[in-house]
Design a protein around this motif. Structure first.
Motif, PDB file in Angstrom:
ATOM      1  N   ARG A 145       0.830  -1.210   0.000  1.00  0.00           N
ATOM      2  CA  ARG A 145       0.000   0.000   0.000  1.00  0.00           C
ATOM      3  C   ARG A 145       0.862   1.256   0.000  1.00  0.00           C
ATOM      4  O   ARG A 145       0.698   2.134  -0.828  1.00  0.00           O
ATOM      5  N   ILE A 146       1.799   1.360   0.932  1.00  0.00           N
ATOM      6  CA  ILE A 146       2.549   2.614   1.062  1.00  0.00           C
ATOM      7  C   ILE A 146       3.601   2.788  -0.029  1.00  0.00           C
ATOM      8  O   ILE A 146       4.109   3.894  -0.211  1.00  0.00           O
ATOM      9  N   SER A 147       3.906   1.738  -0.773  1.00  0.00           N
ATOM     10  CA  SER A 147       4.858   1.888  -1.870  1.00  0.00           C
ATOM     11  C   SER A 147       4.171   2.284  -3.181  1.00  0.00           C
ATOM     12  O   SER A 147       4.836   2.539  -4.173  1.00  0.00           O
ATOM     13  N   ASP A 148       2.857   2.377  -3.167  1.00  0.00           N
ATOM     14  CA  ASP A 148       2.104   2.799  -4.351  1.00  0.00           C
ATOM     15  C   ASP A 148       2.423   4.262  -4.656  1.00  0.00           C
ATOM     16  O   ASP A 148       2.456   5.097  -3.747  1.00  0.00           O
ATOM     17  N   LYS A 149       2.640   4.574  -5.923  1.00  0.00           N
ATOM     18  CA  LYS A 149       3.003   5.954  -6.291  1.00  0.00           C
ATOM     19  C   LYS A 149       1.939   6.964  -5.881  1.00  0.00           C
ATOM     20  O   LYS A 149       2.255   8.069  -5.450  1.00  0.00           O
ATOM     21  N   TRP A 150       0.661   6.588  -6.014  1.00  0.00           N
ATOM     22  CA  TRP A 150      -0.396   7.539  -5.673  1.00  0.00           C
ATOM     23  C   TRP A 150      -0.417   7.811  -4.177  1.00  0.00           C
ATOM     24  O   TRP A 150      -0.662   8.936  -3.750  1.00  0.00           O
ATOM     25  N   VAL A 151      -0.167   6.785  -3.373  1.00  0.00           N
ATOM     26  CA  VAL A 151      -0.138   6.969  -1.915  1.00  0.00           C
ATOM     27  C   VAL A 151       0.952   7.967  -1.550  1.00  0.00           C
ATOM     28  O   VAL A 151       0.727   8.903  -0.781  1.00  0.00           O
ATOM     29  N   GLY A 152       2.141   7.775  -2.090  1.00  0.00           N
ATOM     30  CA  GLY A 152       3.246   8.690  -1.794  1.00  0.00           C
ATOM     31  C   GLY A 152       2.927  10.123  -2.168  1.00  0.00           C
ATOM     32  O   GLY A 152       3.201  11.060  -1.406  1.00  0.00           O
ATOM     33  N   LEU A 153       2.334  10.298  -3.336  1.00  0.00           N
ATOM     34  CA  LEU A 153       2.010  11.657  -3.782  1.00  0.00           C
ATOM     35  C   LEU A 153       0.891  12.272  -2.946  1.00  0.00           C
ATOM     36  O   LEU A 153       0.945  13.460  -2.608  1.00  0.00           O
ATOM     37  N   ILE A 154      -0.104  11.483  -2.583  1.00  0.00           N
ATOM     38  CA  ILE A 154      -1.213  12.006  -1.766  1.00  0.00           C
ATOM     39  C   ILE A 154      -0.734  12.344  -0.361  1.00  0.00           C
ATOM     40  O   ILE A 154      -1.068  13.404   0.180  1.00  0.00           O
ATOM     41  N   ILE A 155       0.054  11.472   0.237  1.00  0.00           N
ATOM     42  CA  ILE A 155       0.593  11.757   1.580  1.00  0.00           C
ATOM     43  C   ILE A 155       1.397  13.054   1.544  1.00  0.00           C
ATOM     44  O   ILE A 155       1.254  13.916   2.414  1.00  0.00           O
ATOM     45  N   LYS A 165     -11.379   7.889 -10.125  1.00  0.00           N
ATOM     46  CA  LYS A 165     -11.548   6.553  -9.551  1.00  0.00           C
ATOM     47  C   LYS A 165     -10.348   6.180  -8.683  1.00  0.00           C
ATOM     48  O   LYS A 165     -10.512   5.705  -7.552  1.00  0.00           O
ATOM     49  N   MET A 166      -9.139   6.412  -9.184  1.00  0.00           N
ATOM     50  CA  MET A 166      -7.937   6.046  -8.428  1.00  0.00           C
ATOM     51  C   MET A 166      -7.772   6.927  -7.193  1.00  0.00           C
ATOM     52  O   MET A 166      -7.386   6.435  -6.130  1.00  0.00           O
ATOM     53  N   LEU A 167      -8.091   8.203  -7.307  1.00  0.00           N
ATOM     54  CA  LEU A 167      -8.008   9.100  -6.149  1.00  0.00           C
ATOM     55  C   LEU A 167      -8.986   8.648  -5.070  1.00  0.00           C
ATOM     56  O   LEU A 167      -8.624   8.548  -3.893  1.00  0.00           O
ATOM     57  N   THR A 168     -10.200   8.338  -5.465  1.00  0.00           N
ATOM     58  CA  THR A 168     -11.203   7.866  -4.505  1.00  0.00           C
ATOM     59  C   THR A 168     -10.766   6.568  -3.852  1.00  0.00           C
ATOM     60  O   THR A 168     -10.826   6.428  -2.623  1.00  0.00           O
ATOM     61  N   GLN A 169     -10.316   5.607  -4.638  1.00  0.00           N
ATOM     62  CA  GLN A 169      -9.877   4.313  -4.088  1.00  0.00           C
ATOM     63  C   GLN A 169      -8.703   4.490  -3.135  1.00  0.00           C
ATOM     64  O   GLN A 169      -8.657   3.874  -2.067  1.00  0.00           O
ATOM     65  N   THR A 170      -7.755   5.328  -3.517  1.00  0.00           N
ATOM     66  CA  THR A 170      -6.561   5.531  -2.689  1.00  0.00           C
ATOM     67  C   THR A 170      -6.926   6.221  -1.385  1.00  0.00           C
ATOM     68  O   THR A 170      -6.465   5.814  -0.310  1.00  0.00           O
ATOM     69  N   LEU A 171      -7.766   7.240  -1.452  1.00  0.00           N
ATOM     70  CA  LEU A 171      -8.179   7.924  -0.221  1.00  0.00           C
ATOM     71  C   LEU A 171      -8.950   6.985   0.702  1.00  0.00           C
ATOM     72  O   LEU A 171      -8.748   6.995   1.923  1.00  0.00           O
ATOM     73  N   ARG A 172      -9.811   6.157   0.136  1.00  0.00           N
ATOM     74  CA  ARG A 172     -10.555   5.194   0.964  1.00  0.00           C
ATOM     75  C   ARG A 172      -9.613   4.201   1.634  1.00  0.00           C
ATOM     76  O   ARG A 172      -9.792   3.867   2.808  1.00  0.00           O
ATOM     77  N   SER A 208       3.296  10.352  10.949  1.00  0.00           N
ATOM     78  CA  SER A 208       4.530   9.618  11.266  1.00  0.00           C
ATOM     79  C   SER A 208       5.152   9.005  10.011  1.00  0.00           C
ATOM     80  O   SER A 208       6.355   8.754   9.976  1.00  0.00           O
ATOM     81  N   LEU A 209       4.354   8.765   8.984  1.00  0.00           N
ATOM     82  CA  LEU A 209       4.845   8.236   7.711  1.00  0.00           C
ATOM     83  C   LEU A 209       5.375   9.349   6.809  1.00  0.00           C
ATOM     84  O   LEU A 209       6.188   9.101   5.918  1.00  0.00           O
ATOM     85  N   LEU A 210       4.954  10.564   7.038  1.00  0.00           N
ATOM     86  CA  LEU A 210       5.283  11.697   6.178  1.00  0.00           C
ATOM     87  C   LEU A 210       6.785  11.896   5.953  1.00  0.00           C
ATOM     88  O   LEU A 210       7.197  12.065   4.799  1.00  0.00           O
ATOM     89  N   PRO A 211       7.643  11.880   6.971  1.00  0.00           N
ATOM     90  CA  PRO A 211       9.073  12.098   6.700  1.00  0.00           C
ATOM     91  C   PRO A 211       9.662  11.068   5.735  1.00  0.00           C
ATOM     92  O   PRO A 211      10.500  11.401   4.900  1.00  0.00           O
ATOM     93  N   VAL A 212       9.201   9.839   5.822  1.00  0.00           N
ATOM     94  CA  VAL A 212       9.679   8.793   4.916  1.00  0.00           C
ATOM     95  C   VAL A 212       9.246   9.112   3.489  1.00  0.00           C
ATOM     96  O   VAL A 212      10.046   9.049   2.547  1.00  0.00           O
ATOM     97  N   MET A 213       7.985   9.472   3.316  1.00  0.00           N
ATOM     98  CA  MET A 213       7.464   9.773   1.985  1.00  0.00           C
ATOM     99  C   MET A 213       8.113  11.030   1.404  1.00  0.00           C
ATOM    100  O   MET A 213       8.400  11.089   0.210  1.00  0.00           O
ATOM    101  N   GLN A 214       8.348  12.023   2.248  1.00  0.00           N
ATOM    102  CA  GLN A 214       9.008  13.240   1.777  1.00  0.00           C
ATOM    103  C   GLN A 214      10.440  12.933   1.343  1.00  0.00           C
ATOM    104  O   GLN A 214      10.914  13.450   0.328  1.00  0.00           O
ATOM    105  N   ALA A 215      11.113  12.070   2.099  1.00  0.00           N
ATOM    106  CA  ALA A 215      12.488  11.701   1.755  1.00  0.00           C
ATOM    107  C   ALA A 215      12.543  10.937   0.437  1.00  0.00           C
ATOM    108  O   ALA A 215      13.429  11.177  -0.394  1.00  0.00           O
ATOM    109  N   ILE A 216      11.610  10.027   0.221  1.00  0.00           N
ATOM    110  CA  ILE A 216      11.589   9.267  -1.033  1.00  0.00           C
ATOM    111  C   ILE A 216      11.326  10.201  -2.214  1.00  0.00           C
ATOM    112  O   ILE A 216      11.997  10.124  -3.249  1.00  0.00           O
ATOM    113  N   LYS A 217      10.357  11.101  -2.063  1.00  0.00           N
ATOM    114  CA  LYS A 217      10.041  12.059  -3.130  1.00  0.00           C
ATOM    115  C   LYS A 217      11.253  12.943  -3.417  1.00  0.00           C
ATOM    116  O   LYS A 217      11.624  13.145  -4.583  1.00  0.00           O
TER     117      LYS A 217
END
Length: 136
Positions: A32-42, A65-72, A102-111
């Motif tokens: 889930r958290i490695s999905d590109k959309w998740v990283g961008l949304i976070i 559709k993908m935004l809705t699914q990812t947010l859900r 708490s996940l945000l710093p990881v996602m920001q670092a990857i981006k």
């Protein structure tokens, strides 16, 4: 089940949550958290709560559709909250939960890493593709 020592409980937890094991539930979370959309949304939610339409504009090329699914899925996993404010039209805001923060710093670092090293990755891809084409 009998009483366990602290060491036995730690060992059990270590085995239960070992992502290298095929049946480990952390694999689904990593997926889930490695999905590109998740990283961008976070990352988009790092600036604070956003409306659906704001997220749709910020995360270019994501389908509704993908935004809705990812947010859900993020809401289900406890990373995002969805707040409905009764008005005309109804206002819906999405925000990071403490767990999401708490996940945000990881996602920001990857981006940031991806943005900083894209030229090097492109050069490596070109070198590889050229070498592969010559040897084929």
């Amino acid at each position: 089940m009998g009483t366990q020592t602290a060491a036995q409980r730690r060992e059990h937890a270590r085995v239960v949550y070992d992502a290298y094991l095929a049946e480990c539930p952390t694999r689904r979370l990593l997926d889930r958290i490695s999905d590109k959309w998740v990283g961008l949304i976070i990352n988009a939610l790092s600036e604070g709560p956003r409306r659906y339409s704001d997220l749709s504009r910020r995360v270019a090329s994501i389908s509704d559709k993908m935004l809705t699914q990812t947010l859900r899925s993020l809401e289900r996993d406890g990373l995002v909250t969805r707040t409905i404010t009764p008005s005309v039209p109804v206002r819906v805001d999405y925000a990071l939960t403490p767990l999401g923060l708490s996940l945000l710093p990881v996602m920001q670092a990857i981006k940031a890493w991806a943005e900083a090293h894209m030229d090097e990755v492109e050069a490596a891809r070109n070198t590889h593709d050229t070498a592969t084409t010559i040897t084929s």
